[in-house]
Enzyme design. Structure first.
Site, mmCIF file in Angstrom:
data_model
loop_
_atom_site.group_PDB
_atom_site.id
_atom_site.type_symbol
_atom_site.label_atom_id
_atom_site.label_comp_id
_atom_site.label_asym_id
_atom_site.label_seq_id
_atom_site.Cartn_x
_atom_site.Cartn_y
_atom_site.Cartn_z
ATOM 1 C CG MET A 1 -2.281 0.254 1.000
ATOM 2 S SD MET A 1 -3.473 0.377 2.360
ATOM 3 C CE MET A 1 -3.557 -1.237 2.676
ATOM 4 N N PRO A 2 1.000 1.769 -1.171
ATOM 5 C CG PRO A 2 1.670 2.362 -3.219
ATOM 6 C CD PRO A 2 0.656 1.667 -2.498
ATOM 7 C CG LEU A 3 1.615 7.226 3.447
ATOM 8 C CD1 LEU A 3 0.371 7.779 3.053
ATOM 9 C CD2 LEU A 3 1.602 6.768 4.884
ATOM 10 N NE ARG A 40 -5.325 4.139 2.539
ATOM 11 C CZ ARG A 40 -6.035 3.197 1.751
ATOM 12 N NH1 ARG A 40 -5.849 3.372 0.469
ATOM 13 N NH2 ARG A 40 -6.100 2.144 2.451
#
Length: 75
Positions: A1-3, A40
């Protein structure tokens, strides 16, 4: 999940911030193998009086740039 977290000096419109978020999202889609719903993006706006570079706040830089580009102070 990239943030991705972006800290930026305050002063941009909601539309500019939203466009930046969209562009970051699109860049991640192009470059990272992930689903769109997993991306995100957080934007933190810092008051320009609370951000200094070389002991000069962004507000002070703004004032100096306004003065230097016009030769007189603008209100």
């Amino acid at each position: 999940m990239p943030l991705v977290e972006v800290t930026i000096g305050a002063g941009r419109s909601d539309e500019q911030i939203r466009t930046m978020m969209r562009e970051i999202h699109q860049a991640l889609l192009r470059t990272v193998n992930t689903a769109p719903e997993h991306i995100r993006v957080i934007v933190r706006e810092v008051p320009r009086t609370h951000w200094a570079t070389g002991d000069i706040t962004l507000t002070e830089m703004d004032a100096a740039n306004t003065y230097s580009t016009t030769g007189k102070e603008q209100k």
